[in-house]
Design a protein around this motif. Sequence first.
Motif, PDB file in Angstrom:
ATOM      1  N   ARG A 254       0.825  -1.278   0.058  1.00  0.00           N
ATOM      2  CA  ARG A 254      -0.040  -0.014   0.073  1.00  0.00           C
ATOM      3  C   ARG A 254       0.875   1.113   0.100  1.00  0.00           C
ATOM      4  O   ARG A 254       0.281   2.416  -0.400  1.00  0.00           O
ATOM      5  CB  ARG A 254      -0.601  -0.034   1.278  1.00  0.00           C
ATOM      6  CG  ARG A 254      -2.067  -0.953   0.999  1.00  0.00           C
ATOM      7  CD  ARG A 254      -2.845  -1.189   2.431  1.00  0.00           C
ATOM      8  NE  ARG A 254      -3.152   0.000   3.029  1.00  0.00           N
ATOM      9  CZ  ARG A 254      -3.862  -0.030   4.239  1.00  0.00           C
ATOM     10  NH1 ARG A 254      -3.963  -0.943   4.925  1.00  0.00           N
ATOM     11  NH2 ARG A 254      -4.174   1.400   4.613  1.00  0.00           N
ATOM     12  N   PHE A 255       1.901   1.165   0.363  1.00  0.00           N
ATOM     13  CA  PHE A 255       2.808   2.442   0.621  1.00  0.00           C
ATOM     14  C   PHE A 255       4.152   2.089  -0.312  1.00  0.00           C
ATOM     15  O   PHE A 255       4.934   1.115  -0.339  1.00  0.00           O
ATOM     16  CB  PHE A 255       3.294   2.485   2.020  1.00  0.00           C
ATOM     17  CG  PHE A 255       2.147   2.878   2.910  1.00  0.00           C
ATOM     18  CD1 PHE A 255       1.796   4.028   2.947  1.00  0.00           C
ATOM     19  CD2 PHE A 255       1.752   1.835   3.658  1.00  0.00           C
ATOM     20  CE1 PHE A 255       0.758   4.461   4.059  1.00  0.00           C
ATOM     21  CE2 PHE A 255       0.665   2.276   4.447  1.00  0.00           C
ATOM     22  CZ  PHE A 255       0.213   3.528   4.736  1.00  0.00           C
ATOM     23  N   PRO A 256       4.413   3.210  -1.086  1.00  0.00           N
ATOM     24  CA  PRO A 256       6.023   3.279  -1.778  1.00  0.00           C
ATOM     25  C   PRO A 256       6.906   3.509  -0.755  1.00  0.00           C
ATOM     26  O   PRO A 256       6.944   4.200  -0.017  1.00  0.00           O
ATOM     27  CB  PRO A 256       5.589   4.417  -2.674  1.00  0.00           C
ATOM     28  CG  PRO A 256       4.684   5.266  -2.056  1.00  0.00           C
ATOM     29  CD  PRO A 256       3.556   4.445  -1.164  1.00  0.00           C
ATOM     30  N   GLY A 257       7.826   2.557  -0.840  1.00  0.00           N
ATOM     31  CA  GLY A 257       9.246   2.648   0.094  1.00  0.00           C
ATOM     32  C   GLY A 257       8.834   2.129   1.318  1.00  0.00           C
ATOM     33  O   GLY A 257       7.987   1.182   1.711  1.00  0.00           O
ATOM     34  N   GLU A 258       9.314   2.867   2.445  1.00  0.00           N
ATOM     35  CA  GLU A 258       9.042   2.467   3.836  1.00  0.00           C
ATOM     36  C   GLU A 258       7.682   2.756   4.328  1.00  0.00           C
ATOM     37  O   GLU A 258       6.958   3.794   3.989  1.00  0.00           O
ATOM     38  CB  GLU A 258       9.924   3.109   4.658  1.00  0.00           C
ATOM     39  CG  GLU A 258      11.315   3.110   4.499  1.00  0.00           C
ATOM     40  CD  GLU A 258      11.825   1.684   4.756  1.00  0.00           C
ATOM     41  OE1 GLU A 258      11.253   0.962   5.803  1.00  0.00           O
ATOM     42  OE2 GLU A 258      12.499   0.964   4.345  1.00  0.00           O
ATOM     43  N   VAL A 259       7.181   1.725   5.207  1.00  0.00           N
ATOM     44  CA  VAL A 259       5.902   1.972   5.702  1.00  0.00           C
ATOM     45  C   VAL A 259       6.128   3.048   6.883  1.00  0.00           C
ATOM     46  O   VAL A 259       6.905   2.962   7.719  1.00  0.00           O
ATOM     47  CB  VAL A 259       5.340   0.761   6.359  1.00  0.00           C
ATOM     48  CG1 VAL A 259       4.083   1.062   7.073  1.00  0.00           C
ATOM     49  CG2 VAL A 259       5.088  -0.246   5.240  1.00  0.00           C
TER      50      VAL A 259
END
Length: 280
Positions: A254-259
């Motif tokens: 759901r998130f690009p990169g780190e949550v």
Amino acid sequence: MTQTAVKVRGLTKRYGEVTAVGGLDLDIQQGEVFGILGPNGAGKSTTVEILEGYRKRDAGEVSVLGVDPARSDRAWRSRIGVVLQTSNDAAELTVREIVRHMAGYYPRPRDPDEVIEKVGLAEKADARVRKLSGGQRRRVDVALGIIGRPELLFLDEPTTGFDPEARRQFWDLISSLAHDGTTIVLTSHYLDEVEALADRLAVIAAGRVVAEGTPSTLGGRASAKATVGWLEDGVRRTVETDEPTRTVLELTRRFPGEVPELTVERPTLEDVYLRLIQNP
């Protein structure tokens, strides 16, 4: 085969109309570090004092190193060591003098200078006890507790008043004693201390054992749901789950990169302990 160092069945102690310990059962194996936790007034201190032979019980069976403490003799006492929460030390004696003096009460004591070095007081061996810091005096207490080469050592709140560095050094000392085969019964209000040192532990509340196990499994801790937390749209969100890895994988999609601000937590020993004593 592991042998039992302490066996307690149906231990009961009353003070007038108040039941301090009510039918307590306990088993401590030889060579383990066993932690005893409990709030003030739960019966913890009374139980330990009965095991040490300092207090009489009203009912139940107690065996410590194969002997009933209520009928113990000098030979049995030479096999145990006790480090009380408070002590009345010989303030005018030097560290070496008091340790050598206590060594004379035991049939086969450790070498006093070796003990002084083991507790980290070699540089203070000729200093008078009254000139030592609180942490250093506590080390003297431990030296006196182990000088007789005890098979079983009782430690009551051993690091009260220690700074963080001194506590860590003391933990190393306790670990080394356990490695040498000494059975250790530890009572402490520092849960991180018990978690670091104890092989197993028991929680006493309302005069009985309400939970027993390893620090990682006590009270179902190992199987408890994990809490996964993250930040989304400026709001802190959490979910409890039996499958935290699956939840984290879903979040990464759901998130690009780190949550954002991702955390995965299980109940701490403190969380479990507080639940157990609030609902004994």
